[in-house]
Structure formats: C-alpha cells, structure tokens
Scaffold this motif. Structure first.
Motif, PDB file in Angstrom:
ATOM      1  N   PHE A  51       0.819  -1.206   0.000  1.00 21.46           N
ATOM      2  CA  PHE A  51       0.000   0.000   0.000  1.00 21.46           C
ATOM      3  C   PHE A  51       0.860   1.266   0.000  1.00 21.46           C
ATOM      4  O   PHE A  51       0.495   2.272  -0.612  1.00 21.46           O
ATOM      5  N   GLN A  52       2.001   1.202   0.688  1.00 18.33           N
ATOM      6  CA  GLN A  52       2.879   2.373   0.723  1.00 18.33           C
ATOM      7  C   GLN A  52       3.349   2.735  -0.690  1.00 18.33           C
ATOM      8  O   GLN A  52       3.357   3.896  -1.084  1.00 18.33           O
ATOM      9  N   VAL A  53       3.700   1.692  -1.471  1.00 18.91           N
ATOM     10  CA  VAL A  53       4.119   1.923  -2.859  1.00 18.91           C
ATOM     11  C   VAL A  53       2.937   2.427  -3.690  1.00 18.91           C
ATOM     12  O   VAL A  53       3.060   3.381  -4.461  1.00 18.91           O
ATOM     13  N   ALA A  54       1.767   1.799  -3.527  1.00 20.63           N
ATOM     14  CA  ALA A  54       0.595   2.170  -4.325  1.00 20.63           C
ATOM     15  C   ALA A  54       0.154   3.606  -4.055  1.00 20.63           C
ATOM     16  O   ALA A  54      -0.107   4.379  -4.976  1.00 20.63           O
ATOM     17  N   LEU A  55       0.112   3.971  -2.766  1.00 20.75           N
ATOM     18  CA  LEU A  55      -0.401   5.290  -2.424  1.00 20.75           C
ATOM     19  C   LEU A  55       0.608   6.405  -2.670  1.00 20.75           C
ATOM     20  O   LEU A  55       0.261   7.585  -2.628  1.00 20.75           O
ATOM     21  N   SER A  56       1.868   6.029  -2.928  1.00 27.13           N
ATOM     22  CA  SER A  56       2.856   7.058  -3.280  1.00 27.13           C
ATOM     23  C   SER A  56       2.573   7.592  -4.694  1.00 27.13           C
ATOM     24  O   SER A  56       3.083   8.626  -5.101  1.00 27.13           O
ATOM     25  N   ASP A  57       1.729   6.857  -5.445  1.00 26.88           N
ATOM     26  CA  ASP A  57       1.260   7.346  -6.745  1.00 26.88           C
ATOM     27  C   ASP A  57       0.034   8.233  -6.492  1.00 26.88           C
ATOM     28  O   ASP A  57      -1.097   7.779  -6.556  1.00 26.88           O
ATOM     29  N   GLY A  58       0.297   9.478  -6.145  1.00 28.64           N
ATOM     30  CA  GLY A  58      -0.778  10.388  -5.747  1.00 28.64           C
ATOM     31  C   GLY A  58      -1.857  10.567  -6.796  1.00 28.64           C
ATOM     32  O   GLY A  58      -3.011  10.823  -6.481  1.00 28.64           O
ATOM     33  N   GLU A  59      -1.501  10.429  -8.056  1.00 28.45           N
ATOM     34  CA  GLU A  59      -2.416  10.639  -9.184  1.00 28.45           C
ATOM     35  C   GLU A  59      -3.709   9.833  -9.018  1.00 28.45           C
ATOM     36  O   GLU A  59      -4.806  10.370  -9.110  1.00 28.45           O
ATOM     37  N   SER A  60      -3.560   8.530  -8.769  1.00 27.25           N
ATOM     38  CA  SER A  60      -4.720   7.631  -8.725  1.00 27.25           C
ATOM     39  C   SER A  60      -5.644   7.919  -7.548  1.00 27.25           C
ATOM     40  O   SER A  60      -6.818   7.590  -7.584  1.00 27.25           O
ATOM     41  N   TYR A  61      -5.089   8.519  -6.505  1.00 28.78           N
ATOM     42  CA  TYR A  61      -5.860   8.696  -5.280  1.00 28.78           C
ATOM     43  C   TYR A  61      -6.270  10.154  -5.049  1.00 28.78           C
ATOM     44  O   TYR A  61      -6.897  10.462  -4.038  1.00 28.78           O
ATOM     45  N   SER A  62      -5.900  11.052  -5.977  1.00 25.28           N
ATOM     46  CA  SER A  62      -6.072  12.492  -5.725  1.00 25.28           C
ATOM     47  C   SER A  62      -7.528  12.885  -5.456  1.00 25.28           C
ATOM     48  O   SER A  62      -7.817  13.697  -4.577  1.00 25.28           O
ATOM     49  N   GLU A  63      -8.453  12.284  -6.201  1.00 21.61           N
ATOM     50  CA  GLU A  63      -9.869  12.634  -6.028  1.00 21.61           C
ATOM     51  C   GLU A  63     -10.357  12.248  -4.632  1.00 21.61           C
ATOM     52  O   GLU A  63     -11.019  13.038  -3.945  1.00 21.61           O
ATOM     53  N   GLN A  64     -10.001  11.029  -4.205  1.00 18.63           N
ATOM     54  CA  GLN A  64     -10.427  10.588  -2.874  1.00 18.63           C
ATOM     55  C   GLN A  64      -9.745  11.409  -1.774  1.00 18.63           C
ATOM     56  O   GLN A  64     -10.373  11.766  -0.775  1.00 18.63           O
ATOM     57  N   VAL A  65      -8.461  11.727  -1.980  1.00 19.57           N
ATOM     58  CA  VAL A  65      -7.728  12.530  -0.996  1.00 19.57           C
ATOM     59  C   VAL A  65      -8.403  13.896  -0.830  1.00 19.57           C
ATOM     60  O   VAL A  65      -8.576  14.389   0.296  1.00 19.57           O
ATOM     61  N   ALA A  66      -8.793  14.508  -1.938  1.00 14.78           N
ATOM     62  CA  ALA A  66      -9.455  15.814  -1.883  1.00 14.78           C
ATOM     63  C   ALA A  66     -10.746  15.739  -1.073  1.00 14.78           C
ATOM     64  O   ALA A  66     -11.043  16.623  -0.256  1.00 14.78           O
ATOM     65  N   GLN A  67     -11.503  14.660  -1.279  1.00 17.01           N
ATOM     66  CA  GLN A  67     -12.763  14.479  -0.543  1.00 17.01           C
ATOM     67  C   GLN A  67     -12.504  14.272   0.950  1.00 17.01           C
ATOM     68  O   GLN A  67     -13.183  14.843   1.811  1.00 17.01           O
ATOM     69  N   LEU A  68     -11.487  13.456   1.256  1.00 19.37           N
ATOM     70  CA  LEU A  68     -11.139  13.179   2.657  1.00 19.37           C
ATOM     71  C   LEU A  68     -10.668  14.455   3.353  1.00 19.37           C
ATOM     72  O   LEU A  68     -11.002  14.700   4.517  1.00 19.37           O
ATOM     73  N   ALA A  69      -9.897  15.270   2.622  1.00 17.98           N
ATOM     74  CA  ALA A  69      -9.428  16.535   3.196  1.00 17.98           C
ATOM     75  C   ALA A  69     -10.615  17.465   3.455  1.00 17.98           C
ATOM     76  O   ALA A  69     -10.701  18.113   4.510  1.00 17.98           O
TER      77      ALA A  69
END
Length: 374
Positions: A51-69
């Motif tokens: 997961f650490q490697v996967a989530l270091s690819d911010g691109e794929s998770y940016s939409e969810q991160v924005a919502q969580l923030a």
C-alpha cells in the motif's frame, strides 16, 4: 483460467495462484481482471509495504484525498478509507472466482495496522472494523502470527471472520497458528456461527529465511566453509516443506475431522515472500519447489511472469522430502546456526518493516491531505 502450460500445471497440482500486489491503478485500468484472465490469478494479497508503494502514486488517489481533506478526516481514517476501498473493489473483481470455487479462492487480504502486532484486543477490534468497512464475503483480514496475535486469531475466527495469518517463520509458531484457528472454529460452532463460511490461510514466509541463513553461512570460515557453502539456498524450502508436513498432520487429526464433518474448511498453507532475492538462484525456485495440493502461492508479478515464461512444474515437489528437509535444518544447527534465533529475528524484522512502511504511508498521505486542504 490461463492456457499457459506452467501456470495451468500449478493449478492442476492443487496450487492456487494469488497476486501479491494491489493498487488503484491496477483496478481502474482493468489490469487486475487481465491478470486473472491471462495469468491464472485467483486471489490477491496486500501488506503495508504494497500500500505504501501504491499510495505514493498520488495521481490515482487524488480525487479521494481531496474528498477526505474536505471532510476533515483524521490521518488514520483517511488511510483506512483509501486501502479499504481498493480491497473492496478488488473483492468485487474477484467475486466470480469466489463463487465459482465455493469460497476457496477469489479472496483479497487487508492487514490490521502493524503497530497493533503486540496488542491482542486492538487487533481484534480492528479486524471487526475492517470486516464491516469492506463488507464483502471474500475478504480475508490479515493478522500477524506474533505471540499476541495468536489469541486474536482465535477470537476473530470465533466471530466468523475469515483470516490470513501472516509473518509465520517457525514450525513451532505455525503449529500454534493452526491450533488458534481450530480453537476459533470450535468456539464459532459453539456460538452457533456458520463455520462453512469461515476461510483461512497461514502465510509461511519463504525467501527471507534464505536471506538470513545464507548471510550466516557466508560468515563461516575455515574447515566448515565447504559444508556451509553446500547448504546455501536450502533452508527456506526445507522449512516450508516441513511446514506442509505439519499441515498434513494437524488436518488429519480426529479434532479436525470432527470440525470437517460440520463443513469446516482447512486453513491452507500459503507460501509468501516468494520473490527470489539472490540472483544466483533460479527466479522460480520458491514456486516450483513448493508444489503440493491444497496450497496457495502468492507471488509478486515479476515472479509470476518468470513462472509463466520458463517455470518447470514437475508435479508434487514436497511429498517424500521430509527426511531430507529435516537433515538440512539439523546440518545448520551443527554449524552453529540456531533455527530459533533466525526465526525470532525474522519475525521481529518483519513486524518492524511493516511498521516502517506504515509510517511512510501515513507521512505520504498526510502530505497529500495537507496539499489538498490548501
């Protein structure tokens, strides 16, 4: 199912091929479905490092991160939300496999926070939380096989939760894991749970054993140097083969037969850490040398591709090896390499490594949350 000769031969010999990797990118691109269709993959394992490697690819998770923030989520809640979504989506992709195999395969694992490895009660609480959060029948919750993890395994199985027991290195601890699983099944049955739906695998780590033992063998000089050299690359496979012997013993006892009569499924041995770390060894050896019915081999894609390309599957490579495997471990002891010391060190290092990956994951997600909040 793949038409690749080597991968098909593995399946025909009773080995389930699982992929030791997961990312949002694999899911959104359709790659996970592709490896199921073309490489015979019937399950997925994850861990904090993955997961650490996967989530270091911010691109794929940016939409969810924005919502969580925007929701002012705590850091721990954000990480749990991101990892559990990937696992939930992977469970959905693998659901047809789960249904076609009557729950044997089609499984996806998610690990409890590795910082809880020495805390039984919080491990149990988080296992229940992950079960509820992912809410899929083909989920496996990963619990480390630490001393404190053993009672957690029993309690979680007793709750009817399917478990992947991880970070197993020693035969004694593996026997304790199987006992914890059987006790959990007995408690679940007593409480009126449907034990036919409870699945489990026991992840026995392979390559790390050779890495540590070989390092110690290399340090031996003088009259025993030649004997040491001959034992290089043999400890891990011998250890895993003796684990399979223990599995055969435990799952043929009257205690097990009694549970089996009520529909219980055995806890299958899963060969983990199967990527070869020493380039001097064949890159498929932790797959081709550990073929036996009722096992799972979870591979990084690089290892899976190597097996697909040039793996030679010659049938059951565990049966009939127990005496020879015991002799390997005895020979190591005679050279002053303590089995119990090696396996205890590997367990500690395994927990530390996952904790470090988790801390890196938290730091990475915090940075993304901060960026999104600005």
């Amino acid at each position: 199912m793949t038409d690749n000769t080597a991968l098909k031969a593995l399946a025909d010999n009773g080995v389930s091929i699982w992929l030791d990797d997961l990312s949002r990118e694999r899911l959104t691109s359709g790659n996970l479905q592709e490896v199921i269709d073309t490489k015979g993959v019937v399950g997925v394992t994850t861990n904090p490092s993955i997961f650490q490697v996967a989530l270091s690819d911010g691109e794929s998770y940016s939409e969810q991160v924005a919502q969580l923030a925007a929701d002012n989520s705590t850091l721990d809640d954000a990480v749990t939300a991101m990892t559990s979504q990937d696992v939930r989506d992977a469970c959905d992709v693998l659901l047809p496999v789960f249904e076609a195999t009557d729950g044997l395969d089609g499984r996806v694992s998610i690990e409890v926070d590795p910082r809880l490895a020495a805390d039984t009660d919080r491990t149990v609480a988080q296992a229940k939380e992950l079960r509820d959060l992912v809410d899929r029948p083909n989920l496996l919750v990963k619990i480390p096989a630490t001393v404190e993890g053993l009672p957690a395994i029993t309690q979680v199985v007793a709750e009817g939760i399917s478990v992947n027991v991880t970070l197993i290195f020693s035969l004694d601890r593996y026997r304790a894991v199987m006992n914890a699983f059987l006790t959990g099944l007995e408690q679940a049955r007593e409480a009126g749970k449907d034990i036919t739906t409870i699945a489990s695998v026991a992840s026995f780590f392979v390559s790390r054993v050779d890495s540590e033992v070989d390092k110690r063998l290399d340090a031996i000089e003088g009259e025993h140097a030649d004997a040491a050299k001959k034992l290089k690359g043999k400890a891990a496979i011998a250890n895993a083969r003796l684990a399979y012997q223990a599995y055969e013993e435990v799952f043929s006892t009257p205690r097990w037969k009694n549970l089996e009569a009520d529909g219980a499924k055995p806890q299958r041995p899963l060969w983990a850490s199967t990527g070869v770390k020493d380039p001097a060894y064949p890159d498929t050896m932790y797959v081709t040398e550990l073929v036996a019915p009722g096992t799972v081999n979870t591979m990084p894609e690089k290892t899976l591709d190597a097996v697909k390309d040039h793996g030679e599957i010659t049938g059951n490579t565990i049966e009939g090896t127990y005496e020879e495997s015991s002799e390997v471990l005895d020979a190591l002891e005679r050279l002053g390499i303590s089995y119990s010391e090696v396996t205890a060190q590997l367990e500690k290092e395994g927990v530390d490594k996952f904790e470090k990956s988790w801390e890196e994951l938290l730091a990475g997600v915090q940075a993304e949350l901060d960026k999104a909040a600005r």
